[in-house]
Design an enzyme around this catalytic site. Structure first.
Site, mmCIF file in Angstrom:
data_model
loop_
_atom_site.group_PDB
_atom_site.id
_atom_site.type_symbol
_atom_site.label_atom_id
_atom_site.label_comp_id
_atom_site.label_asym_id
_atom_site.label_seq_id
_atom_site.Cartn_x
_atom_site.Cartn_y
_atom_site.Cartn_z
ATOM 1 N N HIS A 1 28.770 29.042 46.855
ATOM 2 C CA HIS A 1 27.708 29.663 46.066
ATOM 3 C C HIS A 1 27.492 31.084 46.581
ATOM 4 C CE1 HIS A 1 24.468 30.525 43.550
ATOM 5 N NE2 HIS A 1 23.581 30.610 44.529
ATOM 6 N N CYS B 1 20.650 26.778 41.427
ATOM 7 C CA CYS B 1 21.987 27.330 41.200
ATOM 8 C C CYS B 1 23.100 26.303 41.246
ATOM 9 C CB CYS B 1 22.274 28.434 42.219
ATOM 10 S SG CYS B 1 21.206 29.867 42.009
ATOM 11 N N GLU C 1 19.039 27.202 34.972
ATOM 12 C CA GLU C 1 17.606 27.347 35.238
ATOM 13 C C GLU C 1 16.975 28.279 34.220
ATOM 14 O OE1 GLU C 1 16.898 30.946 36.069
ATOM 15 O OE2 GLU C 1 16.338 30.464 38.138
#
Lengths: 134, 351, 389
Positions: free
Chosen positions: B237, B115, B83
């Site tokens: 994550h 992400c 990103e």
């Protein structure tokens, strides 16, 4: 703004230390030369692409305190002449290094880093710098 | 579909670190307490000459160094998920491709899914490799993520990345299955031209991170007929240390199963690099037969789940041809907020 | 080939000359040299101008036409030629002029050297300097001109060729003489502590190891030796002016602690005159950085490798010292370094020494004087030997 084409055509050398070698005398050239200055005419047509070793040792170095504008955020920063493992001398920045621990003979390796950019909206130039070899 | 898996990997984290107490000091916040709450004790900061291109390249070069027998010309696809691509228009992936000498007979594209753009790249490569369209695909997740000054994200947004060579031959870790869970959930975003992302605060938790990860994970358990106990390691994550620890517990994983895969407490949230880095650290320690459960999360929102088994091939793998993550992360340099502001370009300079 | 004489010299003050333009400086030096040679101007049949980078410093190309025009020579339509060879621009312009007179193509030639640097900001000036090394593979990689010299110094220290103190002492020598030169940019002697403690530029070199940014111009008038007496009783003979080249990038050389071009140019010059380094009484060397000065003393044969630094530190190269007197003008360090002017000003200083007009900085009984002009990292070097008549 510097020429986009000028930087672009040097990408093989800048990214991957691509040089040349004279098959007549064995000399390695970095940056690449198509004409062997040692063999001159005898080397014509015998200069071939050659990948210069990306590891080497510091041959000499300096810590720059008065830097060009493009490197203001990096200063003080180190530069070194690196003798690659195949014997080529290459001048470049030495980064991610403790400035007071640089020594002649220190093992280093080439990485790709940002060299500079043509302002906030121009092209970013990437090229080799050296880091201590872990 | 052929059996597809990880042939090689490489991971890189910049050398510089800043601690939450140093950030908190500037904004009049109990940074140490904040770090403790988030379980982030320091975060990585890129050098001024590092960006997603250089981080992705370093990871990709480590990856290639470990498989000297692989001809980079056999790489048919490179996807870099991030990103924080340095260009809004002009791919990161072509620069990386040139730097590992995989050009020109190949396809490349940059990916963005908050992400999880890195794991999305792994899935894309699996499709291309599994269908026989390409021999090898490279998927990289890397970020130099930005948190607005003073914002909660400033304590976590960090830099790092990992690269994966996906193929069918000499696979060190077979990907048994992948699946995804995706919805339209605006929990975190950055508009075109804006320097910093915004987020929905507490909305980023239950309806976003937890819902998507647990949904994808349960779909995987169901599809594979497994439970948490069937895996040696799990990687989730990790926007902070707290969320993955909690979600692991909810799914039945014990703390030791996520230990290697949880790097955020030491390096911060590397966004697209987070799950790829966590998986790399697990692979740095893995042995044949180890089964690994992976679930990424990308705001916006979606989760990609992977069921992976480490093969005997890892015993022949030349892992030492490049530094393992523990070595990469050793010897950090701590910087203060002033240096951090300079490194991250937060100081307005004259033209 | 005809023998050549220098019959007139003229220099402006060197320094930050805010109220003087490039053209004003060039004309001032030229007029002084013409006056010194007792010429009216109509005798001159050729002009050579050493100038490195007016194109970047003042955005003016075509310096040859500018100088011809403003010196009143354009109306006679005499040939004017601008010469660029980095820091050796002045030295090479001088050599071109000597060749023109020696060959018989010209009879009375005006040699000029000029640079106006301070109209540009410091960062841009440094980038112009960096461009005298390899723009793509040194400057373009973040390796500055100063850092290249610093890496030579670092290697000299490492190899035991010179100590940091010995290298620094070159600036002490230059400043000692600069204090005696009314045209010098810095007219103040400095102790070695000042040099060693000066702010770092590129380690191990500090501010006092570096030549300053300067404006200035210098000029010479040449004619055949046999005609010199027609114009003046005060002239010197040009015994040799040689030039040599080397690789553009420092990294292309097997040894970075010696400039092969200086060695080659010096050997050729001594051979041409039939003398050795020991016959030189006074010399101007290109101390753009202190380390370059130390290296020059070795490469010119004044000292063996490893001995030049000691000699300078001991004061052997100062007026009254036991060795060859070096940089009586103050050198690039103290007199100043308006790049294109430097090589011409060096020759002018040697002329002053050999004809006995150097006033407080006069070296006694000098027969031969030498000037070394160097461009980039010693990539172009001229060595000129002048002889007292």
């Amino acid at each position: 703004m510097s020429s986009v084409a000028r930087e672009w055509r040097e990408i093989p050398g800048r990214y991957n230390l691509k040089g040349t070698k004279c098959e007549n005398c064995g000399s390695i050239f970095f940056p690449a030369r198509d004409f062997c200055p040692k063999c001159r005419r005898a080397g014509i047509g015998k200069v071939v692409p050659y990948n210069v070793c990306r590891t080497g040792k510091v041959y000499s170095f300096s810590v720059i305190h008065e830097a060009p504008d493009c490197n203001n955020a990096m200063k003080p920063y180190a530069v070194a002449m690196v003798q690659t493992d195949d014997g080529v001398l290459v001048s470049a920045q030495l980064v991610d290094v403790d400035l007071d621990k640089i020594e002649i003979g220190m093992p280093v390796r080439a990485v790709l880093r940002k060299l500079d950019a043509d302002g906030a909206s121009g092209v970013i130039h990437y090229g080799y710098k050296f880091v201590p070899n872990l | 579909m052929m059996d597809v898996g990880i042939v090689s990997y490489g991971a890189y984290v910049p050398r510089y670190r800043i601690k939450p107490e140093e950030i908190g000091k500037i904004w009049g916040v109990d940074g140490k307490g904040m770090g403790k709450g988030l379980m982030i004790y320091q975060k990585s900061v890129p050098s001024p000459d590092e960006d997603v291109v250089t981080i992705a390249t370093e990871a990709a070069r480590y990856m290639m160094a470990r498989v000297p027998e692989v001809n980079p010309q056999d790489i048919g696809a490179i996807y870099v998920g991030s990103e924080s691509h340095p260009y809004a228009v002009k791919p990161t992936s072509t620069i990386v491709a040139e730097a590992i000498e995989a050009t020109p007979a190949m396809t490349a594209a940059d990916m963005e899914f908050a992400c999880k753009a890195g794991t999305a790249g792994i899935q894309a490569c699996m499709g291309l490799v599994g269908s026989g369209m390409v021999k090898y695909g490279v998927a990289i997740g890397a970020d130099t993520s930005q948190g607005a000054p003073g914002d909660a994200l400033e304590y976590s947004a960090s830099a790092g990345g990992a690269a994966y060579l996906i193929g069918t031959e000499k696979v060190i870790a077979k990907i048994n299955k992948t699946l995804s869970f995706t919805t339209d959930t605006p929990d975190f975003w950055r508009r075109e031209g804006q320097p910093y992302p915004l987020h929905g605060g507490r909305f980023t938790g239950e309806p976003a991170y937890f819902r998507h990860i647990t949904s994808a994970a349960k779909m995987m358990f169901e599809a594979m007929g497994t439970t948490a106990q069937d895996y040696k390691y799990a990687v989730f994550h990790q926007p902070n240390g707290k969320f993955p620890t909690r979600v692991a517990g909810q799914l039945g994983f014990a703390p030791e199963q996520i230990e290697y895969g949880l790097l955020t407490p030491n390096i911060g949230n590397t966004y697209s690099g987070a799950v790829p880095l966590g998986l790399a650290n697990v692979l740095d320690h893995a042995e044949p037969g180890d089964r690994i459960f992976v679930t990424s999360y990308g705001s916006g929102a979606g989760s990609d789940a992977f069921d992976i088994t480490v093969t005997d091939e890892i015993l022949n793998y030349k892992r030492d041809n490049a530094p393992v993550l523990e070595k990469v992360m050793a010897d950090p340099v701590y910087i203060d907020y002033g240096m951090y502001a300079k490194f991250k370009g937060k100081i307005i300079m004259s033209e | 080939m005809r023998d050549v004489a220098i019959i007139g010299v003229g220099c402006t003050k060197f320094g930050e000359l805010w109220n003087k333009s490039f053209r004003a400086l060039g004309i001032e030096a030229g007029m002084k040299a013409m006056e010194d040679a007792n010429l009216s101007g109509s005798e001159v049949d050729g002009i050579f101008i050493g100038n490195m980078s007016a194109g970047r410093f003042i955005n003016q190309q075509h310096i040859d036409a500018l100088i011809a025009d403003y010196s009143g020579m354009a109306t006679h339509h005499i040939p004017a030629t601008r010469v660029e060879a980095g820091g050796a621009s002045g030295g090479v312009a001088f050599r071109q002029a000597v060749m023109a007179v020696a060959s018989g193509m010209n009879d009375v030639v005006l040699v000029g050297g000029a640079e106006k640097m301070t109209d540009l900001d410091d960062a841009s000036i440094n980038s112009v300097m960096d461009a005298t090394a390899d723009a793509d593979w040194e400057a373009g990689m973040g390796v500055t001109f100063a850092s290249l010299h610093a890496m030579i110094a670092q290697r000299m220290i490492h190899d035991g060729i010179a100590t940091r103190e010995e290298i620094a002492s070159f600036a002490v020598n230059s400043h000692f003489h600069g204090a005696l030169n009314p045209n010098a940019q810095f007219r103040k002697a400095v102790p070695i502590e000042t040099v060693l403690k000066s702010g770092p530029v590129a380690t191990p070199l500090g501010m006092f190891d570096c030549a300053p940014i300067s404006d200035g111009a210098a000029s010479l008038v040449l004619c055949p030796l046999e005609d010199a007496k027609k114009y003046t009783d005060s002239y010197v003979k040009v015994s040799a002016v040689t030039q040599a080249s080397d690789t553009l990038a420092l990294a292309q050389r097997p040894d970075i602690t010696s400039y092969g071009a200086t060695v080659a140019a010096a050997e050729r010059a001594y051979k041409q005159v039939g003398i050795t380094a020991a016959d030189i009484s006074v010399a101007e060397v290109h101390d753009v950085y202190t380390v370059a000065g130390i290296m020059a003393l070795q490469d010119l044969g004044f000292y063996k490798r490893g001995e030049a630094g000691k000699a300078v530190l001991e004061g052997q190269c100062q007026l009254g010292g036991s060795g060859v007197t070096i940089n009586t003008s103050g050198g690039l360090k103290a007199r100043g370094h308006p790049i294109g002017a430097t090589g011409v000003a060096q020759v002018a200083e040697i002329v002053e020494q050999l004809r006995g007009s150097a006033d407080k900085r006069q070296v006694e009984n000098a027969k031969y004087g030498l000037a070394q002009s160097s461009g980039g990292m010693g990539s172009a070097v001229t060595v000129s030997i002048m002889e007292a008549i």
